[in-house]
Design a protein around this motif. Structure first.
Motif, PDB file in Angstrom:
ATOM      1  N   LYS A  11       0.791  -1.202  -0.083  1.00 57.18           N
ATOM      2  CA  LYS A  11      -0.035  -0.129   0.075  1.00 57.18           C
ATOM      3  C   LYS A  11       1.104   1.398  -0.062  1.00 57.18           C
ATOM      4  O   LYS A  11       0.595   2.329  -0.764  1.00 57.18           O
ATOM      5  N   THR A  12       2.144   1.272   0.878  1.00 56.18           N
ATOM      6  CA  THR A  12       2.601   2.379   0.847  1.00 56.18           C
ATOM      7  C   THR A  12       3.431   2.745  -0.422  1.00 56.18           C
ATOM      8  O   THR A  12       3.640   3.943  -0.825  1.00 56.18           O
ATOM      9  N   LYS A  13       3.810   1.682  -1.386  1.00 52.94           N
ATOM     10  CA  LYS A  13       4.277   1.736  -2.567  1.00 52.94           C
ATOM     11  C   LYS A  13       3.432   2.364  -3.679  1.00 52.94           C
ATOM     12  O   LYS A  13       3.535   3.495  -4.365  1.00 52.94           O
ATOM     13  N   ILE A  14       1.959   1.841  -3.601  1.00 50.71           N
ATOM     14  CA  ILE A  14       1.212   2.576  -4.403  1.00 50.71           C
ATOM     15  C   ILE A  14       0.849   3.988  -3.979  1.00 50.71           C
ATOM     16  O   ILE A  14       0.602   4.785  -4.948  1.00 50.71           O
ATOM     17  N   VAL A  15       0.616   4.365  -2.595  1.00 50.98           N
ATOM     18  CA  VAL A  15       0.313   5.669  -2.184  1.00 50.98           C
ATOM     19  C   VAL A  15       1.355   6.539  -2.558  1.00 50.98           C
ATOM     20  O   VAL A  15       1.141   7.655  -3.307  1.00 50.98           O
ATOM     21  N   LYS A  16       2.567   6.278  -2.488  1.00 52.06           N
ATOM     22  CA  LYS A  16       3.792   7.183  -2.816  1.00 52.06           C
ATOM     23  C   LYS A  16       3.888   7.346  -4.221  1.00 52.06           C
ATOM     24  O   LYS A  16       4.071   8.443  -4.794  1.00 52.06           O
ATOM     25  N   SER A  17       3.724   6.262  -5.198  1.00 53.32           N
ATOM     26  CA  SER A  17       3.666   6.352  -6.742  1.00 53.32           C
ATOM     27  C   SER A  17       2.711   7.354  -7.155  1.00 53.32           C
ATOM     28  O   SER A  17       2.771   8.069  -8.010  1.00 53.32           O
ATOM     29  N   LEU A  23       2.637   7.425 -12.303  1.00 55.55           N
ATOM     30  CA  LEU A  23       1.612   6.268 -12.528  1.00 55.55           C
ATOM     31  C   LEU A  23       2.115   4.859 -13.074  1.00 55.55           C
ATOM     32  O   LEU A  23       1.833   4.106 -13.192  1.00 55.55           O
ATOM     33  N   ASP A  24       3.493   5.004 -13.886  1.00 56.60           N
ATOM     34  CA  ASP A  24       3.891   4.036 -14.298  1.00 56.60           C
ATOM     35  C   ASP A  24       4.450   2.994 -13.601  1.00 56.60           C
ATOM     36  O   ASP A  24       4.297   2.109 -13.848  1.00 56.60           O
ATOM     37  N   GLU A  25       4.929   3.742 -12.338  1.00 56.83           N
ATOM     38  CA  GLU A  25       5.369   2.947 -11.106  1.00 56.83           C
ATOM     39  C   GLU A  25       3.955   2.166 -10.556  1.00 56.83           C
ATOM     40  O   GLU A  25       4.163   0.906 -10.087  1.00 56.83           O
ATOM     41  N   THR A  26       3.085   2.909 -10.373  1.00 53.55           N
ATOM     42  CA  THR A  26       1.715   2.411  -9.976  1.00 53.55           C
ATOM     43  C   THR A  26       1.253   1.294 -10.782  1.00 53.55           C
ATOM     44  O   THR A  26       0.969   0.140 -10.330  1.00 53.55           O
ATOM     45  N   LEU A  30       1.074  -2.848  -9.518  1.00 50.85           N
ATOM     46  CA  LEU A  30      -0.320  -3.360  -9.411  1.00 50.85           C
ATOM     47  C   LEU A  30      -0.412  -4.547 -10.390  1.00 50.85           C
ATOM     48  O   LEU A  30      -1.356  -4.978 -10.721  1.00 50.85           O
ATOM     49  N   GLN A  31       0.854  -4.836 -10.808  1.00 51.17           N
ATOM     50  CA  GLN A  31       0.599  -6.030 -11.900  1.00 51.17           C
ATOM     51  C   GLN A  31      -0.293  -7.341 -11.176  1.00 51.17           C
ATOM     52  O   GLN A  31      -0.788  -7.979 -11.742  1.00 51.17           O
ATOM     53  N   VAL A  44      -6.915   3.283 -12.280  1.00 49.08           N
ATOM     54  CA  VAL A  44      -5.848   3.505 -12.799  1.00 49.08           C
ATOM     55  C   VAL A  44      -5.600   3.366 -14.370  1.00 49.08           C
ATOM     56  O   VAL A  44      -5.081   4.080 -15.444  1.00 49.08           O
ATOM     57  N   GLU A  45      -6.202   2.168 -14.635  1.00 46.12           N
ATOM     58  CA  GLU A  45      -6.360   1.753 -15.973  1.00 46.12           C
ATOM     59  C   GLU A  45      -6.959   2.570 -16.937  1.00 46.12           C
ATOM     60  O   GLU A  45      -6.953   2.864 -18.200  1.00 46.12           O
ATOM     61  N   LYS A  46      -7.906   3.445 -16.412  1.00 49.78           N
ATOM     62  CA  LYS A  46      -8.833   4.517 -17.213  1.00 49.78           C
ATOM     63  C   LYS A  46      -8.114   5.921 -17.358  1.00 49.78           C
ATOM     64  O   LYS A  46      -8.684   6.637 -18.248  1.00 49.78           O
ATOM     65  N   VAL A  47      -6.978   5.854 -16.738  1.00 49.39           N
ATOM     66  CA  VAL A  47      -5.948   7.051 -16.839  1.00 49.39           C
ATOM     67  C   VAL A  47      -5.111   6.928 -18.361  1.00 49.39           C
ATOM     68  O   VAL A  47      -4.484   5.897 -18.258  1.00 49.39           O
TER      69      VAL A  47
END
Length: 480
Positions: A11-17, A23-26, A30-31, A44-47
């Motif tokens: 979760k920390t990685k998601i929030v930070k990215s 968003l590339d890191e997100t 999220l793979q 995220v996929e809709k962005v």
């Protein structure tokens, strides 16, 4: 690593990215999507294209980078918010910021225009304080002290450290403040200031410039003129007034907030008198006491690092942020989305809702703060416990009984004054609206969630993504 640690790290990685516009890191993280984040992953996929929310609200670093350095104090102020009213140390085995901890903070000291070293306890209790100052010789520096432990040896070392400003906290004869109104304490304080000035003369030193910080309450309100006159006679060049902020009913009775209107008139007279005399005097960095709500001048002014070295505060209040500094450069952190949004709200104060903690803050709207704190300490009303209602709503949501859940969450929103419950209830309704692809409604509820809980990480992540998808930059530009 246990499951909780794995989820927390993920979760920390998601929030930070997300909140640092990566968003590339997100997408990479999220793979492998856990069920708890499926809504977020779908969003995220809709962005389609990376559009930076609020790009005009990137700013250069804070004017003041502030760090606490000591966690012991023997003064015992009744008004102390740090916890020293009835103790001399906060922790048994942690008394001060170590040299290595200070070095870790070094990039922030460089990033700020000026550096302030403050408590939480007595700064001069720290055995490392002169080592810290030695590392800051290229900066404009401020050090705050009660002056109670300012020996001749320490005074000489402060002068030779190239310290720019030395701020004394002294409140005169008030039982709530430094020295509890004891005349011997006051005499010792002025003796130490005199001693410092004598050493400056002996060493032919122009610095440190002396400042006086006064916490104003009803007991010392009529002493302000005399205190400031004595300070000026002791070569104090700057005076900063603050309110004594009460933490209980007894302190409320001693505070200016128990008789705020009359107190304001007296404070305004003091400010006007000394400004006409040419003294550098202010209250909360302002030259006048505003009668109406004003935009927060602390926004973008400072960043305070206290016990949690990875979670600083943007003001002296209880304000919390949703993002840690860990593994981020100062510029990445200072210009992350939560800060840009914080600046945007305060730049458009009156058109946008500032965070709820800011709305009735003593610095932005002292009249509203006075009324709210008076109500909290004098009201006999017993609020209904809405936690069971909130918990039932959460259960209904988990059972996908969305309409019933929304009804219960809405009841909490309508009836509670608890900011945490308000923020969480709006967040859950936002997730329900999001699951039904009602994006505008979801956006509104996440905005409300952040209004009440500015440190709500997932609300901020959803809010960020919806801001991009719904192209809210154009709306924000029109607002400004």
């Amino acid at each position: 690593m246990n499951q909780h640690q794995t989820w927390s790290s993920f979760k920390t990685k998601i929030v930070k990215s997300i909140l640092t516009d990566n968003l590339d890191e997100t997408r990479r993280v999220l793979q492998q999507v856990p069920e708890e984040l499926k809504l977020l992953a779908d969003l995220v996929e809709k962005v389609q294209a990376q559009t930076l929310p609020l790009p005009l609200h990137k700013h250069s670093g804070p004017r003041f980078a502030i760090s606490s350095v000591s966690y012991t104090c023997g003064v015992g102020c009744e008004m102390c918010w740090s916890g020293f009213s009835d103790k001399t140390r906060l922790f048994e085995n942690y008394k001060n910021l170590s040299p290595s901890e200070f070095d870790d903070w070094g990039p922030w000291a460089e990033y700020g225009d000026e550096v302030m070293l403050v408590g939480l306890g007595e700064t001069l209790d720290s055995p490392h304080i002169f080592d810290h100052l030695n590392k800051l010789r290229n900066k404009t520096t401020y050090l705050t002290t009660s002056g109670s432990t300012l020996t001749a040896k320490k005074a000489e070392k402060l002068i030779k450290s190239d310290l720019t400003h030395l701020s004394f906290s002294f409140d005169g004869e008030t039982t709530a403040g430094h020295g509890s109104g004891d005349i011997d304490y006051s005499n010792l304080f002025w003796k130490n200031v005199t001693q410092l000035n004598a050493l400056k003369d002996k060493l032919k030193a122009s610095h440190p410039i002396l400042r006086l910080q006064i916490s104003v309450d009803l007991e010392n309100l009529n002493q302000l003129q005399a205190i400031i006159e004595k300070a000026v006679a002791h070569d104090v060049r700057e005076v900063e007034l603050f309110y004594m902020i009460p933490s209980n009913k007894e302190l409320f009775e001693k505070s200016v907030f128990s008789n705020y209107e009359n107190s304001c008139e007296q404070i305004r007279k003091v400010l006007s008198y000394w400004l006409d005399k040419g003294l550098e005097i202010s209250i909360y960095n302002r030259k006048e006491l505003p009668e109406k709500p004003t935009s927060c001048h602390f926004a973008d002014l400072l960043l305070i690092f206290n016990l949690d070295r990875y979670l600083p505060q943007p003001c002296c209040g209880p304000f919390k942020l949703p993002l840690e500094t860990r593994s981020l450069t100062p510029d990445q952190y200072w210009n992350s989305f939560p800060f840009r949004y914080f600046r945007y709200l305060h730049a458009n104060d009156g058109k946008e809702m500032v965070p709820s903690l800011c709305d009735s803050c003593w610095a932005r709207d002292p009249n509203k703060f006075a009324n709210s704190i008076k109500e909290s300490f004098t009201s006999n009303k017993v609020s209904e416990n809405l936690l069971p209602v909130y918990q039932n709503a959460s259960t209904l949501k988990n059972q996908n009984k969305f309409s019933q859940a929304v009804e219960e969450f809405q009841r909490v929103i309508n009836e509670t004054k608890d900011s945490d419950l308000l923020g969480k209830s709006h967040f859950h309704i936002g997730e329900i609206e999001l699951s039904q692809e009602h994006y505008e409604n979801a956006f509104s509820h996440f905005r409300e969630a952040i209004h009440y809980q500015f440190n709500h990480q997932m609300a901020f992540c959803y809010f960020y993504l919806l801001w991009v998808i719904l192209d809210k930059n154009s709306l924000a530009t029109n607002q400004e």
